[in-house]
Design a protein around this motif. Structure first.
Motif, PDB file in Angstrom:
ATOM      1  N   VAL A  62      13.656  18.842  38.777  1.00 43.89           N
ATOM      2  CA  VAL A  62      15.074  19.081  39.091  1.00 43.89           C
ATOM      3  C   VAL A  62      15.271  19.280  40.599  1.00 43.89           C
ATOM      4  CG1 VAL A  62      17.093  20.489  38.589  1.00 43.89           C
ATOM      5  CG2 VAL A  62      15.360  20.166  36.828  1.00 43.89           C
ATOM      6  N   GLU A  63      14.549  20.244  41.172  1.00 47.39           N
ATOM      7  CA  GLU A  63      14.667  20.512  42.621  1.00 47.39           C
ATOM      8  C   GLU A  63      14.369  19.243  43.417  1.00 47.39           C
ATOM      9  OE1 GLU A  63      13.200  22.820  40.650  1.00 47.39           O
ATOM     10  OE2 GLU A  63      14.294  24.682  41.109  1.00 47.39           O
ATOM     11  N   GLU A  64      13.332  18.527  42.987  1.00 48.64           N
ATOM     12  CA  GLU A  64      12.917  17.306  43.695  1.00 48.64           C
ATOM     13  C   GLU A  64      14.043  16.269  43.693  1.00 48.64           C
ATOM     14  OE1 GLU A  64      11.225  18.960  41.457  1.00 48.64           O
ATOM     15  OE2 GLU A  64       9.285  19.461  42.346  1.00 48.64           O
ATOM     16  N   ALA A  65      14.756  16.172  42.582  1.00 47.26           N
ATOM     17  CA  ALA A  65      15.858  15.199  42.500  1.00 47.26           C
ATOM     18  C   ALA A  65      16.960  15.546  43.505  1.00 47.26           C
ATOM     19  CB  ALA A  65      16.419  15.164  41.084  1.00 47.26           C
ATOM     20  N   TYR A  66      17.313  16.837  43.604  1.00 47.33           N
ATOM     21  CA  TYR A  66      18.346  17.258  44.570  1.00 47.33           C
ATOM     22  C   TYR A  66      17.863  16.961  45.997  1.00 47.33           C
ATOM     23  CZ  TYR A  66      21.414  19.444  41.113  1.00 47.33           C
ATOM     24  OH  TYR A  66      22.289  19.653  40.074  1.00 47.33           O
ATOM     25  N   GLN A  67      16.593  17.265  46.266  1.00 46.31           N
ATOM     26  CA  GLN A  67      16.064  17.020  47.615  1.00 46.31           C
ATOM     27  C   GLN A  67      16.025  15.519  47.924  1.00 46.31           C
ATOM     28  OE1 GLN A  67      15.806  19.298  49.876  1.00 46.31           O
ATOM     29  NE2 GLN A  67      16.233  20.916  48.384  1.00 46.31           N
ATOM     30  N   GLU A  68      15.717  14.704  46.911  1.00 46.63           N
ATOM     31  CA  GLU A  68      15.688  13.252  47.119  1.00 46.63           C
ATOM     32  C   GLU A  68      17.090  12.733  47.455  1.00 46.63           C
ATOM     33  OE1 GLU A  68      13.422  11.133  47.629  1.00 46.63           O
ATOM     34  OE2 GLU A  68      14.561   9.260  47.448  1.00 46.63           O
ATOM     35  N   MET A  69      18.115  13.263  46.788  1.00 49.49           N
ATOM     36  CA  MET A  69      19.486  12.856  47.108  1.00 49.49           C
ATOM     37  C   MET A  69      19.850  13.266  48.534  1.00 49.49           C
ATOM     38  SD  MET A  69      20.741  10.950  44.887  1.00 49.49           S
ATOM     39  CE  MET A  69      22.306  10.827  45.753  1.00 49.49           C
ATOM     40  N   MET A  70      19.379  14.449  48.935  1.00 49.46           N
ATOM     41  CA  MET A  70      19.596  14.929  50.310  1.00 49.46           C
ATOM     42  C   MET A  70      18.967  13.949  51.302  1.00 49.46           C
ATOM     43  SD  MET A  70      20.866  17.814  51.551  1.00 49.46           S
ATOM     44  CE  MET A  70      20.662  19.004  52.870  1.00 49.46           C
ATOM     45  N   ARG A  71      17.736  13.512  50.983  1.00 50.73           N
ATOM     46  CA  ARG A  71      17.035  12.560  51.868  1.00 50.73           C
ATOM     47  C   ARG A  71      17.781  11.242  51.947  1.00 50.73           C
ATOM     48  NH1 ARG A  71      12.332  14.945  50.230  1.00 50.73           N
ATOM     49  NH2 ARG A  71      12.165  13.753  48.307  1.00 50.73           N
ATOM     50  N   PHE A 116      18.233  18.826  34.746  1.00 49.53           N
ATOM     51  CA  PHE A 116      18.340  20.221  34.312  1.00 49.53           C
ATOM     52  C   PHE A 116      18.913  20.291  32.894  1.00 49.53           C
ATOM     53  CE2 PHE A 116      21.214  23.915  33.897  1.00 49.53           C
ATOM     54  CZ  PHE A 116      20.316  24.962  34.074  1.00 49.53           C
ATOM     55  N   ARG A 117      20.025  19.574  32.661  1.00 47.26           N
ATOM     56  CA  ARG A 117      20.664  19.609  31.343  1.00 47.26           C
ATOM     57  C   ARG A 117      19.685  19.211  30.243  1.00 47.26           C
ATOM     58  NH1 ARG A 117      24.683  16.349  34.174  1.00 47.26           N
ATOM     59  NH2 ARG A 117      26.372  17.706  34.893  1.00 47.26           N
ATOM     60  N   ARG A 118      18.812  18.238  30.556  1.00 45.84           N
ATOM     61  CA  ARG A 118      17.939  17.655  29.521  1.00 45.84           C
ATOM     62  C   ARG A 118      16.496  18.132  29.631  1.00 45.84           C
ATOM     63  NH1 ARG A 118      20.428  11.440  29.442  1.00 45.84           N
ATOM     64  NH2 ARG A 118      22.616  12.116  29.531  1.00 45.84           N
ATOM     65  N   ASP A 119      16.261  19.176  30.440  1.00 44.59           N
ATOM     66  CA  ASP A 119      14.895  19.728  30.599  1.00 44.59           C
ATOM     67  C   ASP A 119      13.876  18.651  30.941  1.00 44.59           C
ATOM     68  OD1 ASP A 119      15.600  22.418  29.980  1.00 44.59           O
ATOM     69  OD2 ASP A 119      15.691  21.865  27.855  1.00 44.59           O
ATOM     70  N   MET A 120      14.210  17.812  31.922  1.00 46.60           N
ATOM     71  CA  MET A 120      13.324  16.697  32.251  1.00 46.60           C
ATOM     72  C   MET A 120      12.280  17.055  33.297  1.00 46.60           C
ATOM     73  SD  MET A 120      16.225  13.768  32.483  1.00 46.60           S
ATOM     74  CE  MET A 120      15.103  12.387  32.670  1.00 46.60           C
ATOM     75  N   GLY A 121      12.433  18.228  33.939  1.00 48.78           N
ATOM     76  CA  GLY A 121      11.535  18.562  35.049  1.00 48.78           C
ATOM     77  C   GLY A 121      11.945  17.811  36.312  1.00 48.78           C
ATOM     78  N   THR A 134      14.777   1.778  39.807  1.00 47.00           N
ATOM     79  CA  THR A 134      14.022   2.312  38.662  1.00 47.00           C
ATOM     80  C   THR A 134      14.907   2.979  37.608  1.00 47.00           C
ATOM     81  OG1 THR A 134      13.759   4.475  39.695  1.00 47.00           O
ATOM     82  CG2 THR A 134      12.101   2.811  40.237  1.00 47.00           C
ATOM     83  N   ASN A 135      16.178   3.206  37.938  1.00 52.60           N
ATOM     84  CA  ASN A 135      17.091   3.972  37.071  1.00 52.60           C
ATOM     85  C   ASN A 135      16.668   5.427  36.898  1.00 52.60           C
ATOM     86  OD1 ASN A 135      19.030   2.046  36.691  1.00 52.60           O
ATOM     87  ND2 ASN A 135      18.181   1.297  34.764  1.00 52.60           N
ATOM     88  N   GLU A 136      15.752   5.899  37.738  1.00 54.09           N
ATOM     89  CA  GLU A 136      15.357   7.309  37.677  1.00 54.09           C
ATOM     90  C   GLU A 136      16.589   8.180  37.910  1.00 54.09           C
ATOM     91  OE1 GLU A 136      12.438  10.559  39.883  1.00 54.09           O
ATOM     92  OE2 GLU A 136      12.730   8.585  40.775  1.00 54.09           O
ATOM     93  N   LYS A 137      16.717   9.247  37.119  1.00 52.73           N
ATOM     94  CA  LYS A 137      17.871  10.146  37.251  1.00 52.73           C
ATOM     95  C   LYS A 137      17.658  11.096  38.420  1.00 52.73           C
ATOM     96  CE  LYS A 137      18.702  10.144  32.252  1.00 52.73           C
ATOM     97  NZ  LYS A 137      19.593   8.960  32.256  1.00 52.73           N
ATOM     98  N   LEU A 138      18.659  11.176  39.304  1.00 52.74           N
ATOM     99  CA  LEU A 138      18.557  12.017  40.509  1.00 52.74           C
ATOM    100  C   LEU A 138      19.735  12.988  40.552  1.00 52.74           C
ATOM    101  CD1 LEU A 138      17.472   9.202  43.010  1.00 52.74           C
ATOM    102  CD2 LEU A 138      16.034  11.035  42.091  1.00 52.74           C
ATOM    103  N   ASP A 139      19.961  13.674  39.451  1.00 49.18           N
ATOM    104  CA  ASP A 139      21.125  14.555  39.352  1.00 49.18           C
ATOM    105  C   ASP A 139      20.875  15.647  38.320  1.00 49.18           C
ATOM    106  OD1 ASP A 139      21.877  13.642  36.638  1.00 49.18           O
ATOM    107  OD2 ASP A 139      22.096  11.720  37.673  1.00 49.18           O
ATOM    108  N   SER A 199      28.755  16.252  44.200  1.00 47.84           N
ATOM    109  CA  SER A 199      27.345  16.613  44.384  1.00 47.84           C
ATOM    110  C   SER A 199      26.548  16.161  43.175  1.00 47.84           C
ATOM    111  CB  SER A 199      27.264  18.140  44.501  1.00 47.84           C
ATOM    112  OG  SER A 199      27.508  18.717  43.223  1.00 47.84           O
ATOM    113  N   PRO A 200      25.232  16.355  43.200  1.00 48.97           N
ATOM    114  CA  PRO A 200      24.442  16.012  42.003  1.00 48.97           C
ATOM    115  C   PRO A 200      24.791  16.876  40.788  1.00 48.97           C
ATOM    116  CG  PRO A 200      23.020  16.162  43.936  1.00 48.97           C
ATOM    117  CD  PRO A 200      24.352  16.723  44.337  1.00 48.97           C
ATOM    118  N   ASP A 201      25.553  17.969  40.987  1.00 51.03           N
ATOM    119  CA  ASP A 201      26.054  18.745  39.836  1.00 51.03           C
ATOM    120  C   ASP A 201      27.191  18.004  39.143  1.00 51.03           C
ATOM    121  OD1 ASP A 201      24.389  20.887  40.471  1.00 51.03           O
ATOM    122  OD2 ASP A 201      25.992  22.389  40.351  1.00 51.03           O
TER     123      ASP A 201
END
Ligand code: TMP
Ligand code: ASP
Length: 236
Positions: A222-231, A215-220, A206-211, A195-197
């Motif tokens: 977070v929920e959106e990244a998990y939902q994007e992986m789901m999509r 959360f680990r790096r306080d990037m903001g 773009t190399n945008e992080k989707l995992d 999983s993204p965990d």
């Protein structure tokens, strides 16, 4: 399938006994920890994403000949799995430098390796999951030589299948952690979650992080990244 007593609670999942001694129910929580448990929080919807994604990926892996603990998805957050005794090794495969690899060896993130790397950590919270090699694992009797050979070849096979699967979704599989379990007859199967965990996923363009690094790096986001992986995985 009747859900009975809770037999284990981890950082991100609970495990319940069932009326069948060979099967347990895993229940995915939204709780998140990082940095060896120092950082705690919650990621809304994470349990659903991790449950569904992990089950889907395990079924793909089964089709490619990798045996897993998966039996049946019961609900958004709950899955019936084979009861295993977990081999106390975290198996990490890397395709691209990131995270502790970059830190330990003093290199930037994003170096694409010619061949994937493998490493093992001893799953032991008190010792903070120290890095160990195969010889250490044998000396500590964490697994037999045959089991370690099986685990290594299964882990590289998982990498080949998932790398190809994710690149078709526009995602680079940077690295990931696997855990394996023993069935009562001694057979080794893939267990825990994918999983993204437990993986690093970067957008291929773009190399945008989707995992969980968000959360680990306080990037903001977070929920959106998990939902994007789901999509990306389920197309919705
Ligand atoms: P690392 O770069 O911090 O060693 O992490 C490598 C991969 O393993 C990354 O995809 C995150 C995953 N991982 C876990 O799933 N659990 C852990 O406890 C750690 C340290 C890493
Ligand atoms: N260290 C792990 C991570 O960063 C998890 C944990 O500490 O609970 O994902």
């Amino acid at each position: 399938m009747e859900k009975k007593d809770m037999i284990y609670e981890g950082k991100a999942k609970k495990v319940y006994a069932t009326d069948d001694p060979t099967e347990v129910i895993v229940s995915y929580k939204d709780d998140a920890t990082a940095l060896d448990g120092l950082k705690r929080g919650s990621i809304a919807g994470k349990g659903v994403v991790n449950n569904k994604m992990s089950n889907y990926l395990m079924q793909i892996l089964e089709k490619h000949g990798v045996p897993t603990h998966f039996v049946k998805e019961l609900s958004d957050r709950e899955t019936l799995v084979k009861r295993v005794s977990i081999v106390p090794l975290e198996v990490i495969i890397r395709n691209i430098s990131a995270g502790s690899f970059s830190k330990k060896y003093g290199v930037e993130e994003g170096i694409v390796f010619e061949s994937p790397t493998i490493e093992f950590s001893y799953k032991n919270d008190e010792l903070h999951d120290p890095l160990i090699n195969e010889y250490h694992a044998l000396a500590l009797k964490l697994a037999t030589k045959e089991e370690i050979d099986t685990i290594k070849s299964m882990a590289f096979k998982v990498n080949e299948v998932l790398k190809e699967y994710f690149i078709n979704l526009g995602i680079k599989l940077v690295d990931f952690k696997l855990e394996f379990g023993r069935l009562p007859d001694g057979k080794i199967v893939l267990a825990d979650e994918i999983s993204p965990d437990t993986c690093r996923f970067w957008d291929a363009k773009t190399n945008e992080k989707l995992d969980k690094d968000r959360f680990r790096r306080d990037m903001g986001g977070v929920e959106e990244a998990y939902q994007e992986m789901m999509r990306r995985v389920f197309g919705k």
